[in-house]
Structure formats: C-alpha cells, structure tokens
Design a protein around this motif. Structure first.
Motif, PDB file in Angstrom:
ATOM      1  N   HIS A  68      49.013 126.306 -27.869  1.00 26.66           N
ATOM      2  CA  HIS A  68      47.741 126.990 -27.446  1.00 26.66           C
ATOM      3  C   HIS A  68      47.697 128.365 -27.308  1.00 26.66           C
ATOM      4  O   HIS A  68      46.729 129.103 -26.691  1.00 26.66           O
ATOM      5  CB  HIS A  68      47.642 126.237 -25.856  1.00 26.66           C
ATOM      6  CG  HIS A  68      47.595 125.045 -25.667  1.00 26.66           C
ATOM      7  ND1 HIS A  68      46.395 124.199 -26.087  1.00 26.66           N
ATOM      8  CD2 HIS A  68      48.710 124.030 -25.160  1.00 26.66           C
ATOM      9  CE1 HIS A  68      46.735 122.918 -25.818  1.00 26.66           C
ATOM     10  NE2 HIS A  68      47.828 122.851 -25.230  1.00 26.66           N
ATOM     11  N   ALA A  98      39.235 130.789 -34.478  1.00 30.56           N
ATOM     12  CA  ALA A  98      38.293 129.953 -33.848  1.00 30.56           C
ATOM     13  C   ALA A  98      37.081 130.352 -33.185  1.00 30.56           C
ATOM     14  O   ALA A  98      36.886 131.760 -33.026  1.00 30.56           O
ATOM     15  CB  ALA A  98      39.005 128.906 -33.175  1.00 30.56           C
ATOM     16  N   ARG A 157      47.247 132.058 -32.176  1.00 30.52           N
ATOM     17  CA  ARG A 157      47.044 130.916 -33.006  1.00 30.52           C
ATOM     18  C   ARG A 157      45.576 130.362 -33.234  1.00 30.52           C
ATOM     19  O   ARG A 157      45.367 129.757 -34.489  1.00 30.52           O
ATOM     20  CB  ARG A 157      47.880 129.705 -32.620  1.00 30.52           C
ATOM     21  CG  ARG A 157      47.854 128.602 -33.557  1.00 30.52           C
ATOM     22  CD  ARG A 157      48.786 127.503 -33.250  1.00 30.52           C
ATOM     23  NE  ARG A 157      48.957 126.318 -34.006  1.00 30.52           N
ATOM     24  CZ  ARG A 157      49.713 125.249 -33.985  1.00 30.52           C
ATOM     25  NH1 ARG A 157      50.680 125.144 -33.152  1.00 30.52           N
ATOM     26  NH2 ARG A 157      49.821 124.454 -35.200  1.00 30.52           N
ATOM     27  N   HIS A 158      44.758 130.715 -32.362  1.00 26.45           N
ATOM     28  CA  HIS A 158      43.444 130.305 -32.443  1.00 26.45           C
ATOM     29  C   HIS A 158      42.325 131.599 -32.646  1.00 26.45           C
ATOM     30  O   HIS A 158      41.235 131.547 -32.283  1.00 26.45           O
ATOM     31  CB  HIS A 158      43.069 129.543 -31.154  1.00 26.45           C
ATOM     32  CG  HIS A 158      43.679 128.448 -31.091  1.00 26.45           C
ATOM     33  ND1 HIS A 158      43.623 126.992 -31.559  1.00 26.45           N
ATOM     34  CD2 HIS A 158      44.964 128.332 -30.387  1.00 26.45           C
ATOM     35  CE1 HIS A 158      44.737 126.505 -31.254  1.00 26.45           C
ATOM     36  NE2 HIS A 158      45.430 127.077 -30.412  1.00 26.45           N
ATOM     37  N   GLU A 177      41.523 127.374 -24.988  1.00 32.31           N
ATOM     38  CA  GLU A 177      42.651 127.656 -25.539  1.00 32.31           C
ATOM     39  C   GLU A 177      43.798 128.743 -24.800  1.00 32.31           C
ATOM     40  O   GLU A 177      44.852 128.531 -24.180  1.00 32.31           O
ATOM     41  CB  GLU A 177      43.073 127.766 -26.858  1.00 32.31           C
ATOM     42  CG  GLU A 177      42.625 126.656 -27.951  1.00 32.31           C
ATOM     43  CD  GLU A 177      43.394 125.299 -27.783  1.00 32.31           C
ATOM     44  OE1 GLU A 177      44.515 125.350 -27.233  1.00 32.31           O
ATOM     45  OE2 GLU A 177      42.804 124.396 -28.179  1.00 32.31           O
ATOM     46  N   VAL A 183      36.153 127.797 -28.496  1.00 32.38           N
ATOM     47  CA  VAL A 183      37.589 127.254 -28.493  1.00 32.38           C
ATOM     48  C   VAL A 183      38.615 128.116 -28.017  1.00 32.38           C
ATOM     49  O   VAL A 183      39.625 127.914 -27.465  1.00 32.38           O
ATOM     50  CB  VAL A 183      37.842 126.957 -29.696  1.00 32.38           C
ATOM     51  CG1 VAL A 183      39.281 126.471 -30.178  1.00 32.38           C
ATOM     52  CG2 VAL A 183      36.762 125.890 -30.393  1.00 32.38           C
ATOM     53  N   GLN A 184      38.501 129.324 -28.297  1.00 34.62           N
ATOM     54  CA  GLN A 184      39.370 130.731 -28.055  1.00 34.62           C
ATOM     55  C   GLN A 184      39.373 130.641 -26.466  1.00 34.62           C
ATOM     56  O   GLN A 184      40.701 130.599 -25.929  1.00 34.62           O
ATOM     57  CB  GLN A 184      38.900 131.883 -28.519  1.00 34.62           C
ATOM     58  CG  GLN A 184      39.227 132.286 -29.898  1.00 34.62           C
ATOM     59  CD  GLN A 184      39.096 133.493 -30.519  1.00 34.62           C
ATOM     60  OE1 GLN A 184      39.077 134.647 -29.664  1.00 34.62           O
ATOM     61  NE2 GLN A 184      38.359 133.682 -31.745  1.00 34.62           N
TER      62      GLN A 184
END
Length: 498
Positions: free
Chosen positions: A414, A422, A418-419, A430, A426-427
C-alpha cells in the motif's frame, strides 16, 4: 321419575314412605299437614334458608306425592342451591302431574337452559306460550336459548379454524345463561389450554372434578395442561385415567400417544448429544418437533436443544434461527436467549449479543449474567474500532515475527510511491490503507499497547491519530536514504534503497 339416588325421602306415585302416626289420617288431614309443611318451606325460602326449605317441601311431598306445586317449589329451592339436575327431575315430575302447570314448565326450561340443553329448554318455553301466549319470561328465555344455540354454532366454527379466543368468548357468553353446563366449561378450558392460559384452564377443570371426579373430559383437560407445561409423565397419568373413565375418549388417546412419543424422541436426542453424536441428535430433535406443533413449551426446548447441537456442528446461522423460534414460542425462556447470545458472539454479531444479554440480566440479575453482558459490551466496543489484526491480515495469537512479516508485506503493498501513477482516487485510498498498516504495526508490535488494545482500551486517548506512517516505514526498513519504488513496466514495480 327421579332416580332412587336423588335423595332419601323422595316419594313416588305409589308406595309412599309415611310416618306410622300419619297412617290414621284421612286424605283431607294429610293435605292440611302437607300445606303446613309447604308454608313452613315457603317461610324458609323467603329467608333464603334453602336447605331448610328443601326439607319442608320434601315433607309436604311425602304427605301428598301427587301435588305438582310441591315439586315445583322444591325445584325452585334446588335451583337456588345450584342443584340443577335434581331440580330438573322435580320440574319434570311437576308437569307430569299437571301439564298446565306454567311455573313447572318454566322451571324445567330454566334447568335445561342452565345445563346447556337449549333445544329442550325452547320446547318447555314454547309450551308455556301455548298456555300463556303473553308470558314475558318465556319469551325472553326463548331468546336466551336461541343465543346459546348461536354461540354453540360460532364456537364450533371457531374451534375448527383454531380460533380458540373466539371459542372462549362464545363459551363465556353461553355460560351467562347456561351456568351449570359442564360441556361448555370443558370446551372453554380446553381452548384456554390451547391458548397457553394453563392456570385458568386447570381451575375450570378442577372445579368440575370436585363435583364429578370421574369426568373424563375434565381429566383430559388437566392432563393437557400438564402436557403443555412439559410435565409429560404427570400428563400421561391423567390421560390414562381419562381413558379409564371414558374408553372412547379419542382426544385423550391421541394426546397420550403424542406425549409418550414426544418424551421418547426427546430422550433419544438427549442421549445422542451426550454421546457426542451431534448429527444424529440434530435429526432426532428435528423428528421430535414434528410430533405435536401445539406443544409450545416442549417444542421451545427442542428448538433450543437443536440450536445447541447446531452450534456444535458450526451451523451458527441455523442455531440462531432455532433459538429465535424457541423464544417466539416462549418469551420467558432464558436458556434460549443465552444460547442465541453465545451464537451471536461466535458470529461477531455483538450488538445482537448485547441485546440478548441485557434481556437476560434484566430478568435474572446474577453475577454470571452480569459478566456475560460486560464481556459482550466490551467486544462490541472493540468491534467498532479499527481491527488491526484484520488490517495486517494476522490472527489474534500471531507471534512478533508473524506481525513483522505481515507489516512488511502490507506496507509494501500500500506504499504511496507504488501507486504514484494511479488515479487520484486510488492514490488517496492506498495512502489511507498505508497509514492504517502503520497504526496497526505500532500497536501490535508494542506489548503494552497490544495489551491495552486487546482489553478494549480506547487508543484515541493514546494519540494514535498522530502516527506518521512514513516514519514507521523508514524505521522498519532502516537505511539513511530509505528506498524508492521504480517502475519496470506496466503494473510492475520494484524498490531500491537510496
């Protein structure tokens, strides 16, 4: 003619018992003596001393056994003593002696009415109207007889439809005119039993048995009350006694058979449960529940027993449903509430568990029940916080190493970097999960905080809202520069230390 057992001094049209001194009196003398006894009877009747009035009217009858009015007077006295069957015999004798005796016909009709024989009563009152067409009492009594017949008809329909409240209502109305009718009282008592109003039903049946200990219907109703109160052995005794008094009593025969079958099947289920044969016990309790749907208390226990078995077989949803059925049948059944509450606890349905334990504690304020309620309230409180075990995906008994491994996996999963490519939505999601993972690790990796968390302590008071997930992450992975996520292709990431 009255039966010989009516009373010891009852006279007949012939062979009249007579005092030897009276044997020398002529008919006129006997009539004068009889009139004296009658007048004395009248005096006692006016004073409402009906027992003495009865005695003197009997003496008058002994003097002149063919005088209709003496039988009529004694019938009136017997009616005041609520001895309607005997009064009916005297009334019938009076009108046999004099078919134009209006009071005799009225009293015969009234006795029939009190005993619940509305058709016979109507015939008597019709005869009065033949003799006196404007007789107001006869006109009213005919209406009363018609009302009784209508209440009987409505009660029969109500019983067939299992509308037992309607039957009780109809019998209460009918008994206002037919106060001595055992048949109506028994039907009312049976319906009271079927409605679960056992003390009332037993009271009615017991009153009848005090007057007639061999009444098979009353014995049946007493047994029915005991049967429905789950006193099956005693119930069977009453059913057997009822069948001795009335061998063709089909209701008593059926109830006796059901009682024996229900007891046997329930005991088989209990035996299977004690031996650990839960599947067999479940089936046996299910079979027992089909024997008699009317036996509310026993069926409530059977549902609760089946719920206990269901919980052993991990059929929690079914167990909860069975407990609810038991409670619907018997709202005072504490054991069913306790069993359902435990099933709710096992299903993590803590609000429902608290509700049931509150009900139990309000009914029986014991230390054990208080402890169960407090425990459920604690679990409810804990359930409304973030479940850090679920956040990390570990069991509540996880070791320190398992907690660290879980954190490593979830933190990397999470981490916001890593995101980074996105969508904003979504960010944001997460990032929220990343923070929760950090909070969970901070609590569960610290023995003191973990203990407070497990005991239901409010961690908001410990400042958990100020946790910096990034600092926790860096501290866990170490290194002065930490690390960053790099994209190696669509959907693929790796991290490197700085």
């Amino acid at each position: 003619m009255p039966s010989p057992s009516f009373h010891s001094k009852m006279s007949s049209d012939s062979d009249v018992p007579m005092d030897p001194e009276m044997a020398f009196l002529d008919d006129e003398d006997l009539e004068r003596e009889a009139e004296v006894f009658k007048e004395q009877g009248n005096a006692y009747y006016i004073k409402k001393d009906y027992s003495e009035a009865f005695n003197y009217y009997t003496k008058a009858i002994d003097m002149c056994p063919k005088n209709a009015s003496y039988y009529g007077n004694r019938a009136a006295t017997l009616m005041m003593l609520s001895r309607y069957r005997e009064a009916l015999e005297d009334s019938q004798q009076a009108v046999r002696l004099d078919d134009t005796f209006v009071k005799g016909h009225l009293r015969e009709g009234k006795c029939h009415l009190s005993l619940g024989n509305a058709m016979a009563a109507s015939r008597c009152f019709q005869r009065v109207l033949e003799l006196e067409s404007d007789n107001g009492q006869a006109q009213q009594e005919i209406k009363n007889a018609e009302s009784i017949l209508e209440y009987e008809r409505m009660a029969e329909i109500g019983f067939d439809k299992r509308d037992f409240r309607m039957v009780v209502f109809c019998m209460d109305r009918a008994l206002e005119s037919a106060s001595a009718c055992h048949r109506f009282k028994i039907l009312k008592a049976e319906c009271l039993a079927l409605l679960g109003r056992y003390p009332e039903a037993q009271s009615v049946a017991s009153d009848i048995l005090r007057m007639d200990s061999t009444n098979g219907d009353a014995l049946y109703v007493r047994g029915l009350c005991l049967y429905y109160e789950d006193c099956i052995d005693k119930a069977v005794q009453f059913f057997v006694q009822a069948l001795r008094m009335a061998p063709d009593h089909e209701k008593a025969r059926l109830a006796c058979r059901n009682a024996k079958a229900l007891k046997a099947k329930k005991e088989e289920g209990n035996k299977a449960f004690k031996e650990g044969n839960y599947t067999e016990a479940y089936e046996l309790y299910t079979e027992a529940l089909t024997i008699d749907p009317n036996n509310i208390k026993t069926n409530a226990k059977l549902y609760c027993n089946r719920a206990t078995v269901g919980s052993k077989l991990n059929k929690l949803e079914q167990a909860i449903e069975d407990c609810s059925k038991a409670i619907k049948l018997d709202e005072s059944y504490i054991k069913a509430y306790l069993r359902r509450a435990q099933c709710y606890m096992d299903s993590e349905m803590y609000e429902e568990a608290v509700r049931d334990y509150e009900k139990v504690y309000q009914t029986e304020k014991t230390k054990d029940h208080k402890h169960l309620l407090k425990n459920a309230q604690l679990e409810l409180k804990k359930s409304k916080r973030k479940d850090y075990y679920k956040v990390l995906g570990v069991d509540k008994n996880a070791t320190e190493d398992e907690i660290k491994k879980a954190y490593r996996k979830r933190a990397l999963m999470h981490h916001p970097d890593r995101h980074s490519s996105a969508t904003a939505e979504v960010q944001k999601e997460e990032e929220k999960k990343f923070k929760e993972v950090g909070e969970a690790f901070t609590v569960l990796s610290d023995p003191k905080k973990k203990s407070r968390y497990d005991s239901g302590h409010d961690l908001e008071e410990d400042g958990m809202g100020d946790v910096d997930a990034n600092n926790i992450f860096k501290a866990f992975f170490g290194g002065p520069g930490g690390f960053s996520f790099e994209a190696s292709g669509p959907g693929n990431f790796f991290f490197q230390f700085g």
